[in-house]
Design an enzyme around this catalytic site. Structure first.
Site, short mmCIF file in Angstrom:
data_model
loop_
_atom_site.label_atom_id
_atom_site.label_comp_id
_atom_site.label_asym_id
_atom_site.label_seq_id
_atom_site.Cartn_x
_atom_site.Cartn_y
_atom_site.Cartn_z
CB SER A 225 -0.85 0.14 1.25
OG SER A 225 -1.57 1.26 1.45
CE1 TYR B 116 -4.30 -1.94 4.97
CE2 TYR B 116 -3.43 0.08 4.30
CZ TYR B 116 -3.87 -1.11 3.73
OH TYR B 116 -3.97 -1.34 2.67
N1 LIG Z 1 -8.70 -0.56 -1.75
C1 LIG Z 1 -7.60 0.37 -1.44
O1 LIG Z 1 -8.05 1.13 -1.61
C2 LIG Z 1 -6.57 -0.27 -1.19
C3 LIG Z 1 -5.53 0.62 -1.24
C4 LIG Z 1 -4.15 0.19 -0.98
C5 LIG Z 1 -3.76 -1.14 -0.67
N2 LIG Z 1 -5.03 -1.94 -0.72
C6 LIG Z 1 -4.47 -3.16 -0.61
O2 LIG Z 1 -5.08 -4.47 -1.52
C7 LIG Z 1 -5.27 -5.48 -1.10
C8 LIG Z 1 -6.96 -5.77 -1.70
O3 LIG Z 1 -7.68 -4.83 -1.30
P1 LIG Z 1 -9.13 -4.58 -1.53
O4 LIG Z 1 -9.55 -3.25 -1.15
O5 LIG Z 1 -9.54 -5.26 -2.91
O6 LIG Z 1 -9.87 -5.54 -0.33
P2 LIG Z 1 -11.33 -5.94 -0.38
O7 LIG Z 1 -12.39 -5.67 -1.40
O8 LIG Z 1 -11.59 -5.96 0.96
O9 LIG Z 1 -11.04 -7.62 -0.71
C9 LIG Z 1 -10.38 -8.19 0.39
C10 LIG Z 1 -10.04 -9.64 0.00
O10 LIG Z 1 -9.10 -10.34 1.11
C11 LIG Z 1 -10.05 -11.45 1.79
N3 LIG Z 1 -9.72 -11.49 3.16
C12 LIG Z 1 -10.14 -10.56 4.00
N4 LIG Z 1 -9.78 -10.87 5.21
C13 LIG Z 1 -9.63 -12.29 5.07
C14 LIG Z 1 -9.05 -13.31 5.89
N5 LIG Z 1 -8.87 -13.11 7.33
N6 LIG Z 1 -8.62 -14.44 5.53
C15 LIG Z 1 -8.71 -14.79 4.14
N7 LIG Z 1 -8.99 -13.79 3.15
C16 LIG Z 1 -9.21 -12.39 3.65
C17 LIG Z 1 -11.72 -11.33 1.26
O11 LIG Z 1 -12.06 -12.37 1.26
P3 LIG Z 1 -13.66 -12.51 1.47
O12 LIG Z 1 -14.29 -11.91 0.29
O13 LIG Z 1 -13.97 -13.79 1.57
O14 LIG Z 1 -13.81 -11.82 2.78
C18 LIG Z 1 -11.30 -10.36 -0.05
O15 LIG Z 1 -11.01 -11.46 -1.00
C19 LIG Z 1 -5.45 -5.69 0.29
O16 LIG Z 1 -4.37 -6.13 0.56
C20 LIG Z 1 -5.10 -3.87 0.78
O17 LIG Z 1 -4.55 -3.85 1.83
C21 LIG Z 1 -6.06 -1.51 -0.97
#
Ligand SMILES: NC(=O)c1ccc[n+]([C@@H]2O[C@H](COP(=O)([O-])OP(=O)(O)OC[C@H]3O[C@@H](n4cnc5c(N)ncnc54)[C@H](OP(=O)(O)O)[C@@H]3O)[C@@H](O)[C@H]2O)c1
Length: 230
Positions: free
Chosen positions: A122, A136
């Protein structure tokens, strides 16, 4: 030969976009979610690695650690709650990724095979995050440092490691997502004038997983619309 790929957190958001970008005639993708196992359980990564190996006939070529949580941890929470929240985020975002990286490196070392790791970190790793998100930011900074260490340690063995650092990425319904992250004020901080789209991160992950030149190993790539330029 097909490229066998394991992606965590692939049920929605960025992970689903990565899985979509990597799905094709020359790849086989295991796309995990929490339904396959809860990464807050310290035993889950090993179990998920083995189950994924079985589904991919005993060979994984690319590991993509994408699963992550972004949960509040208020400064004035009780001591016990604050520590529990800290530990949970560290476990899911960093320790589970480390355990999977370790399995992957051991797998490739034992087989004398090449492999690639792509860790989704991130912008917070470099910039820090909001007051309720010390954990985080620390977890993502840890992921970046771990990626560089793996890259340096195993480059000669053909084991490559990359980290991608997204800024705000539109993973929910647009209006809800923006409102939850600060609305117009958020956009004002982004020179590009919009947040990143999951497909943009997906394309970067696809490239790192399949095409990026070996000399690039250890690179940390930003995708944040120039909101944090380093
Ligand atoms: N979106 C942003 O703005 C952003 C910015 C910077 C970095 N990121 C990083 O990018 C990555 C993806 O983010 P996102 O926003 O796409 O996330 P998201 O939409 O919240 O999806 C999270 C994913 O991780 C899985 N997950 C969450 N907790 C888990 C657990 N305890 N065990 C196994 N699987 C788990 C979820 O599975 P379920 O569907 O089964 O819950 C889902 O597939 C993350 O590492 C996040 O920190 C995101």
């Amino acid at each position: 030969m097909t490229t066998n790929i394991l992606i965590t957190g692939a049920s929605r958001g960025i992970g689903a976009a990565i899985a979509e970008a990597l799905t094709g005639d020359t790849t086989r993708v295991v796309a995990l979610s929490s339904a396959d196992g809860d990464l807050s359980d310290p035993a889950a990564p090993e179990r998920l690695w083995q189950a994924s190996l079985d589904r991919l006939d005993g060979r994984i070529d690319v590991l993509i650690n994408n699963a992550g949580v972004f949960e509040d941890n208020a400064l004035d929470a009780s001591d016990a709650d604050w520590l529990a929240n800290w530990d949970r985020t560290m476990q899911v975002n960093l320790t589970a990724s480390a355990l999977l990286c370790r399995r992957a490196v051991l797998h490739w070392r034992d087989r004398k095979a090449e492999g690639r790791i792509v860790n989704i970190a991130s912008r917070a790793a470099h910039r820090g995050d909001s007051p309720a998100h010390w954990h985080y930011a620390a977890s993502k900074a840890g992921m970046v440092a771990m990626t560089k260490t793996i890259a340096r340690a195993y480059a000669r063995d053909g084991i490559l490691a990359f980290a991608i650092c997204p800024g705000f990425t539109m993973t929910g319904m647009a209006e809800d997502y923006l409102a939850s992250r600060g609305g117009e004020a958020l956009l004002a901080e982004i020179p590009l004038g919009r947040v990143a789209m999951p497909g943009e991160v997906g394309e970067m992950a696809r490239w790192c997983a399949l095409e990026a030149p070996a000399a690039m190993t250890g690179a940390v790539l930003d995708v944040n619309g120039a909101s944090y330029v380093r």
